[in-house]
Write an enzyme that holds these catalytic residues in place. Structure first.
Site, PDB file in Angstrom:
ATOM      1  N   CYS A  86       0.760  -1.112  -0.087  1.00  0.00           N
ATOM      2  CA  CYS A  86      -0.151   0.012   0.068  1.00  0.00           C
ATOM      3  C   CYS A  86       0.862   1.203   0.097  1.00  0.00           C
ATOM      4  O   CYS A  86       1.690   1.518  -1.106  1.00  0.00           O
ATOM      5  CB  CYS A  86      -0.937  -0.109   1.226  1.00  0.00           C
ATOM      6  N   HIS A 194      -3.676  -5.532   1.159  1.00  0.00           N
ATOM      7  CA  HIS A 194      -3.031  -5.845   2.279  1.00  0.00           C
ATOM      8  C   HIS A 194      -2.928  -7.377   2.605  1.00  0.00           C
ATOM      9  O   HIS A 194      -4.106  -7.710   3.527  1.00  0.00           O
ATOM     10  CB  HIS A 194      -3.701  -5.164   3.346  1.00  0.00           C
ATOM     11  N   GLU A 196      -1.401  -8.638   5.092  1.00  0.00           N
ATOM     12  CA  GLU A 196      -1.532  -8.826   6.614  1.00  0.00           C
ATOM     13  C   GLU A 196      -2.463  -8.575   7.320  1.00  0.00           C
ATOM     14  O   GLU A 196      -2.820  -8.679   8.474  1.00  0.00           O
ATOM     15  CB  GLU A 196      -0.315  -7.560   7.100  1.00  0.00           C
TER      16      GLU A 196
END
EC number: 6.3.5.3
Lengths: 228, 738
Positions: A86, A194, A196
């Protein structure tokens, strides 16, 4: 694997990334500051999401002048693995570690939603736990995620197979549906989605975990610098 | 707008305090309290501190009646935010605040700074902010002005929350003509902390230092508190300078630094408070007031962004992203060092002094010397006259809808702006940063896990202006009940509420009546659900050119889920699951979405509300969920049974076949206290053995179609037709925007 996450002032996914790598994927992961100038003790350095320095000018435009960025270039040149997610992707393109640039989304609004990606390459340090053609669901959350590269660069990227992830239903207008792309050497990956945020079933999915497991696999017990 | 100073005599003679919102009687009262003719600075401080926003001079008699304490409340109203024990050593901190006036004038910055302000309230208690919610009310969405406000206000909320890294996980957006010129922008923030680290906004101990940290003070938002405490007129352009500009990057640094101090430098810290309404004066004098201290500040030491600011301007500026700390003598450098590491401006600007005076020095001159209490406890409180509005005394006759084409009505209901899908708005908010969001926006309540425990928090915001317009007391009780219902449907037990009381001009007896009645409803319902009011704010004077908004108390409620495995969402999960309707259905249409659809307005006497049945039904649903017998649960609210049924099908593309012994139109009745639940066939016996107020009405089907039988009709509609109506309504309106 020993990983570091760079916390720039304004980074806000740094703790999430550390949590995913350390608590979920089970590797060592430290938070480091933008003043750090020596990265030689790490196998992987990650640049997290957020709004570095507020991103009031252009995403990543200020962060690229941080002291740590010189060290990061040296680290990447030496073959170290760099992952930008990002805002991290935006910073890496601003810093010239990755080709192309991220523009405002096609509809000019911030978008937060799950998207489906197709894995284009399963032989990179970042994707060796996936299969080519595999579909992953990962969240995006960005205003400036519309990947652009000029036609020559794009042709080069495709010729070199540098595109690792593509959107199946392009949410932001990225050229060639590019969601994640590496440098020519293949040791630096930038991606807008993302991973994560997709490592725990409780939070809706685990499709992102493979990315961290890929890096762990890649760096297992080896001196990774120069191994590519 | 630069402030021009006047002499005390000129102020008295020219009555310039009238322009600041003070009455002659209030001027006299203040002069008597301080024992001399107020000078320019002093009268300015009084105008800010005696505004409704700071002093609650009209609403205090009402707020005092709220139920604010139960066995779990660790800190009630009066500080930055309230605190509730959630077990395992943790506490939840939450508060909501309105930013209606600034958002009407400058929607992006008004909304953004509303978010920034409420976040500071949470971390000033020592809690890490983990979630944001909003509650928005706009006018008729077919008007370009409304479309503009929606776009910019949503952008502002996202612009601040996304950048600072706090997920915006839930909220509501309502549309009604009464909010056209006066949109409601209420923001709620939720934080989590170790329960033994609660901080207070107090300045105690003679010689202890006051440390200012954060953004420099400018001329923005001067006297915004008294701006917010007056009505709008068409000459609003002149008000623009009363709106501030937000800097989420600065606030992130401020938040991280302040949390480092509250968690790791507790021995240094006496108190901490954010500079919100009425800026430096309110934070400092309130901190002194709470500890019964005296205080002296040297205004030359205040970090300033503009030259030649007067004391009035410095003290009443509402520049954002500023905090005030009281630090124990000898520990000043330790605190300043923490801020320096974050590149934040921080300065020692004053000290706690002997006595009880509030003294300000500027260029070596004493420019303010008043008792602390003259600005805090001794602010006037008014007992207002209340009068029932005419429309309530003589309500219109009951609305009795006729539904001849159920499918057409159903589709039209799904597209009503208040009911329609809001994902085109909330997708502009980062709902997942911090990676704790278990249930995303779009279900009944958002759910956040609490790291380091097996617990989760559910949260929701709810308001029912249309109902209050027809009956303020019952409407307010329903607002609380609906919030509780949303939490229960998610598997949570209500813990407490925060509120924003959005009402009209309190000096008008009709508006005051609405406020007083609404408070009665809130008190009744908060007791019924064991959910005390732990924080909140009031926003009065929500009027434009004499027209008030619907009386709209916004209820922000947080609930506790003790076991992560009992988190429940509204979406159908499996074909053949049995569908149960919990609660009785009546023909309740006055104030309903169906009335709005068919007549264009709401009118009549609000339907009855059975609070006891609501309690019984909620307790039953929670019990069934906790026994793992429920696969989906959804509360019935706007648009009633059929709207809720359709919403449950969309996420997984599952249809339903139901049969009800009700007239077709009652499928859209808004009787309160109801839920839809699904139960796996193998759990039918166990579920029915609970003997709850639930009736089996049908089952989930794989075919994406709804088949409905009522006493008068049998009809079917393909899921995608309802879903298209639901999903495309808001984007369609917003695309009209030039």
């Amino acid at each position: 694997m020993k990983a570091a996450v760079i916390s720039f002032p304004g980074s806000n996914c740094d703790l999430d990334l550390q949590w995913a790598v350390q608590q979920i994927a089970g590797a060592d992961c430290e938070l480091i500051k933008q003043e750090q100038t020596d990265l030689s003790s790490y196998d992987v350095v990650m640049v997290p999401g957020g709004f570095s320095y507020g991103d009031y000018l252009r995403s990543g435009a200020i962060a690229r002048f941080s002291p740590v960025m010189t060290a990061l270039k040296d680290f990447a040149d030496a073959g170290g693995y760099v992952l930008g997610i990002c805002n991290g992707f935006q910073i890496l393109t601003e810093a010239g570690l990755l080709p192309g640039a991220l523009q405002w989304n096609r509809d000019l609004n911030f978008i937060c939603e799950p998207v489906t990606l197709t894995v284009d390459r399963a032989d990179t340090a970042f994707s060796n736990q996936y299969r080519v053609g595999e579909q992953l669901t990962l969240p995006i959350a960005h205003g400036e995620g519309n990947y652009y590269a000029d036609p020559e660069t794009l042709a080069e990227l495709e010729a070199n197979d540098q595109v690792v992830f593509r959107y199946t239903d392009n949410p932001n207008g990225s050229v060639h549906d590019i969601a994640g792309v590496t440098n020519a050497a293949g040791n630096v990956l930038g991606m807008m989605p993302h991973p994560e945020r997709a490592v725990e079933a409780l939070l809706g999915g685990t499709d992102g975990l493979g990315l961290f497991q890929s890096l762990i696999q890649q760096t297992k017990g080896a001196d990774i610098r120069g191994t590519r | 707008m630069v402030h021009v100073e006047m002499s005390p005599t000129a102020i008295a003679k020219k009555k310039s305090y009238l322009d600041l919102g003070l009455t002659e009687a209030e001027y006299d009262r203040f002069a008597a309290l301080i024992g001399h003719q107020p000078n320019d600075t002093e009268i300015g401080l009084a105008s800010g501190m005696w505004s409704e926003h700071c002093a609650y001079k009209y609403s205090k008699p009402i707020l005092r009646q709220f139920w604010t304490k139960n066995e779990r409340v660790l800190m009630g109203p009066g500080e930055g935010a309230g605190v509730i024990d959630i077990g395992e050593g943790k506490a939840v901190v939450f508060k909501a605040e309105s930013h209606n006036h600034p958002s009407a004038v400058e929607p992006y910055e008004g909304a953004a700074t509303g978010v920034g302000g409420i976040i500071r309230d949470i971390f000033s208690i020592g809690a890490k902010p983990v979630a944001m919610l909003d509650s928005l009310a706009f006018g008729d969405l077919s008007q370009p002005h409304t479309q503009h406000l929606v776009d910019r206000i949503v952008a502002g909320i996202g612009g601040y929350g996304n950048a600072i890294g706090i997920p915006t996980v839930g909220g509501e957006t309502n549309f009604d003509g009464s909010y056209t010129r006066n949109p409601l922008v209420n923001a709620m923030c939720v934080g989590i902390m170790d329960k033994d680290q609660i901080q207070k906004g107090k300045a105690a101990g003679v010689g202890n230092a006051l440390i200012y940290v954060g953004a420099k003070t400018g001329r923005d938002g001067i006297n915004g508190a008294s701006f917010a405490s007056s009505e709008f007129s068409d000459e609003e352009a002149a008000d623009r300078s009363a709106v501030q500009v937000g800097d989420p990057f600065m606030e992130k640094l401020l938040m991280d630094a302040c949390l480092e101090i509250t968690q790791q430098h507790q021995q240094a810290l006496v108190g901490i408070q954010d500079m919100g309404a009425a800026g430096l004066v309110s934070s400092s004098v309130e901190m002194a007031g709470k500890a019964n201290s005296g205080m002296a500040l040297d205004l030359d030491l205040i970090p300033q962004r503009e030259a030649n600011m007067t004391p009035f301007e410095i003290m009443l500026s509402e520049s954002q992203e500023r905090m005030l700390l009281c630090v124990r003598a000898g520990f000043e450098q330790e605190v300043l060092d923490v801020f320096a590491a974050y590149d934040l401006d921080a300065a020692i600007v004053g000290h706690v002094i002997e006595g009880h005076q509030y003294k300000l020095y500027h260029h070596g001159k004493l420019v303010c010397d008043v008792p602390v209490s003259s600005l805090t406890d001794d602010a006037p409180v008014y007992k207002q006259e209340a009068k029932m509005p005419e429309r309530l005394a003589n309500p219109a006759s009951d609305f009795d809808p006729i539904v001849t084409d159920p499918v057409t009505t159903w589709k039209a209901m799904m597209a009503m702006p208040t009911i329609a899908d809001k994902s085109s708005l909330y997708r502009r908010y980062d709902a997942q940063v911090q990676t704790n969001t278990v249930v995303l926006p779009g279900s009944d309540a958002a759910v956040i896990r609490v790291r380091g425990t097996h617990r989760a928090l559910a949260m929701t915001t709810d308001s029912k202006g249309r109902y209050l317009y027809l009956d303020p007391k019952v409407g307010a009780a329903i607002s609380v009940a609906e919030a509780a219902r949303n939490l229960v449907a998610s598997g949570a037990e209500p813990l407490g509420i925060t509120d924003c009381l959005n009402f009209g001009d309190p000096t008008k007896p009709e508006a005051f009546y609405e406020l007083a009645e609404a408070a009665k409803g809130i008190i009744q319902a908060t007791k019924a659900f064991n959910a005390p009011v732990i924080s909140g704010n009031v926003s009065l004077y929500n009027e434009t050119n004499g027209h008030a908004i619907y009386p709209t108390p916004m209820i922000g409620m947080v609930g506790l889920i003790e076991d992560l495995s009992t988190i429940t969402t509204a979406a159908f999960k499996h074909a053949n699951d049995l569908i149960y309707l919990v609660g009785e259905t009546h023909g309740d249409f006055n104030g309903s979405e169906l009335q709005k659809l068919q007549t264009g307005h709401v009118a009549g006497r609000l339907f009855d509300f059975d609070l006891e049945a609501e309690q019984v039904n909620q307790a039953f649903v929670l019990k069934a969920i906790r026994q793992h017998l429920v696969t989906a649960a959804h509360d019935l609210s706007d648009g009633g049974l059929l709207v809720a049924l359709a919403e449950m099908g969309f996420t997984n593309g599952l249809g339903a076949k139901i049969k009800v012994t009700l007239p077709t139109s009652w499928g859209f009745s808004e009787t309160q206290g109801r839920f839809l639940m699904t139960v796996a066939p193998e759990n039918r016996a166990a579920f029915e053995a609970l003997n709850g107020p639930a009736k089996l009405i049908g089952h989930v089907q794989a075919k994406p179609q709804f088949d409905v039988t009522t006493v008068s009709h049998q009809f079917s509609v393909v899921l995608s037709q309802l879903q298209t109506a639901f999903e495309e309504a808001l984007p369609w309106y917003m695309n009209q925007k030039a």
